[in-house]
Design an enzyme around this catalytic site. Structure first.
Site, PDB file in Angstrom:
ATOM      1  CG  ASP A 107     -43.570  47.320 -71.179  1.00 12.24           C
ATOM      2  OD1 ASP A 107     -42.589  46.777 -70.645  1.00 12.24           O
ATOM      3  OD2 ASP A 107     -43.897  47.105 -72.357  1.00 12.24           O
ATOM      4  CD  GLU A 130     -40.812  42.066 -73.307  1.00  7.21           C
ATOM      5  OE1 GLU A 130     -40.485  41.023 -73.900  1.00  7.21           O
ATOM      6  OE2 GLU A 130     -41.980  42.265 -72.859  1.00  7.21           O
TER       7      GLU A 130
END
Length: 447
Positions: free
Chosen positions: A90, A152
């Site tokens: 991400d 994250e």
């Protein structure tokens, strides 16, 4: 493992990174459904690349409200250690795209670097894992476990509590946490400490409503002035944190020079840096307090009135080895004791996250020093990070005997979370070679 033995060519790695970085896999909330679909697309491509590199039993770890994590394994040869590989697919939003030299979602190669959102943080590190497995033709001399998450950048979601409840899933002898990199290009770096984090809000209400400053100013308690006095008490006249109970010690590893830091932080010419002591202790091995938000009347909408209410949010960065809850409690005690003009503040403790301090005396660190020094052709150094990687503490708690290595293809000048984020392709090449070499060095020295 030598460069000539590495079949994962830089050209192939660059092509794979270009494909992955073209996916706008933003994990931040508030984006259209198409953005959340991009997380799934990034998951699928990451899983495909790792599967093609030899990873077995590739499957999603799906948890409530959390993007799926890529998992898989390669069984260890008899008597060999197992290494857990971590990174994330991400990314943060691109921000104002007009500030980019080339479009953030069109990875563009120029001057030996690949530019685009996520090229450095942290899709290059995902590709580094892929390349390291390819280098051994999918049959490394160590066992492999993989977890590549998609959450994250927004704190990890439900994945943060999963390792503690399922430690067997993450059982290993060493972890390669690929979400860091070189302190500066050309300097192989092992990050051995991360600061923790604690958040808090403070607010004060003094009047039922705003009152005319001419009629009431000077005696009516001004909520904004009270808040500002409290915030000012958090630092001394040198800019050092003035909260008792927060740990700090001098940093003895590699660090930036003041001039490098000025350039990286884009400090305006002629201004001094904040605080005293070594730069490393100010940004890595000591506390930092930042006011990240404040609710007050804007200048554009200002009235000649005494403020009845004011509120601020505080971010505390904590010494790597200090418990974040303990540090947060010290901050709360300080703020509750201040009482500007005799008026108490309402202090609310919010989220915390512990830091990380590595034990660098084990066989994995010995193997990593050799591997990274060989890949770059110069001695590897120890550095630290001022930020946090939420899952690191969770993994360390779940598998406390595993050595944790924080490495990667990023460097201190990569512009992560900013316009023109980039990864140097030479750093990606060397980081991949270093990880592949590490597998061999660890296996050879294991007993």
């Amino acid at each position: 493992m030598t460069r000539s033995q590495t079949p994962a060519s830089l050209s192939a790695l660059t092509q794979d990174l270009t494909r992955l970085a073209a996916i706008p896999s933003i994990s931040a909330p508030g984006y259209p459904e198409s953005t959340h679909a991009a997380l799934g697309e990034a998951y699928e491509l990451t899983a495909e690349l790792l599967r093609d590199a030899g990873l077995q039993n590739v499957a999603p770890l799906e948890l409530p409200g959390t993007a799926p994590a890529v998992t898989g394994e390669i069984p260890a040869p008899p008597g060999a250690p197992t290494v857990l590989l971590y990174s994330h697919y991400d990314v943060v939003p691109a921000g104002d795209e007009s500030l980019w030299t080339s479009p953030p979602w069109v990875p563009t190669e120029r001057d030996g670097a690949l530019y685009g959102r996520g090229t450095s943080d942290s899709k290059a590190n995902v590709i580094g894992h892929v390349g390291a497995l390819r280098a051994w033709d999918g049959k490394p001399p160590v066992g492999i476990k993989v977890i590549i998450e998609g959450q994250e950048e927004v704190g990890g979601g439900a994945l943060l509590t999963y390792p503690q409840a399922h430690p067997e899933t993450f059982a290993c002898d060493a972890m390669v946490i690929a979400d860091m990199g070189s302190v500066r290009p050309g300097v192989p770096t092992l990050t051995v400490a991360l600061r923790g984090m604690a958040m808090a809000t403070i607010e004060v209400t003094t009047l039922k409503g705003a009152k005319h400053s001419g009629q009431f100013g000077g005696a009516a308690p001004d909520a904004l002035l009270i808040l500002l006095r409290a915030l000012a008490s958090l630092h001394d006249d040198n800019g050092d944190v003035a909260v008792a109970g927060l740990d700090r010690n001098e940093w003895t590893g590699e660090s930036y020079s003041d001039d490098e830091f000025r350039e990286l932080a884009e400090v305006l010419p002629g201004l001094p840096l904040q605080g005293t002591g070594g730069l490393g202790s100010r940004v890595w091995s000591g506390p930092a307090i930042t006011v990240t938000g404040i609710d007050v009347p804007s200048v554009a909408n200002a009235l000649n009135a005494v403020s009845p209410h004011a509120k601020a949010k505080i971010n505390l960065r904590v010494h790597p080895a200090q418990d974040a809850g303990e540090a947060q409690a010290a901050l709360v005690r300080h703020l509750e004791a201040v009482k500007p003009f005799g008026i108490a503040l309402e202090v609310t403790a919010q989220e915390t996250g512990n830091g990380f301090a590595a034990d660098t005396t084990g066989p994995a660190y010995e193997a990593a020093r050799k591997a990274f020094s060989a890949a770059w052709g110069t001695t590897a150094v120890f550095a630290a990070g001022g930020g946090s990687i939420p899952l690191v503490s969770a993994l360390q708690s779940a598998v406390p005997k595993a050595e944790v290595l924080l490495v990667g293809a990023t460097d201190g000048y990569a512009n992560i979370h900013a316009p023109d984020e980039r990864v140097l392709l030479d750093e990606l090449d060397k980081a991949t070679l270093a990880e592949a070499t590490f597998f061999g060095e660890l296996a050879a020295g294991w007993s």
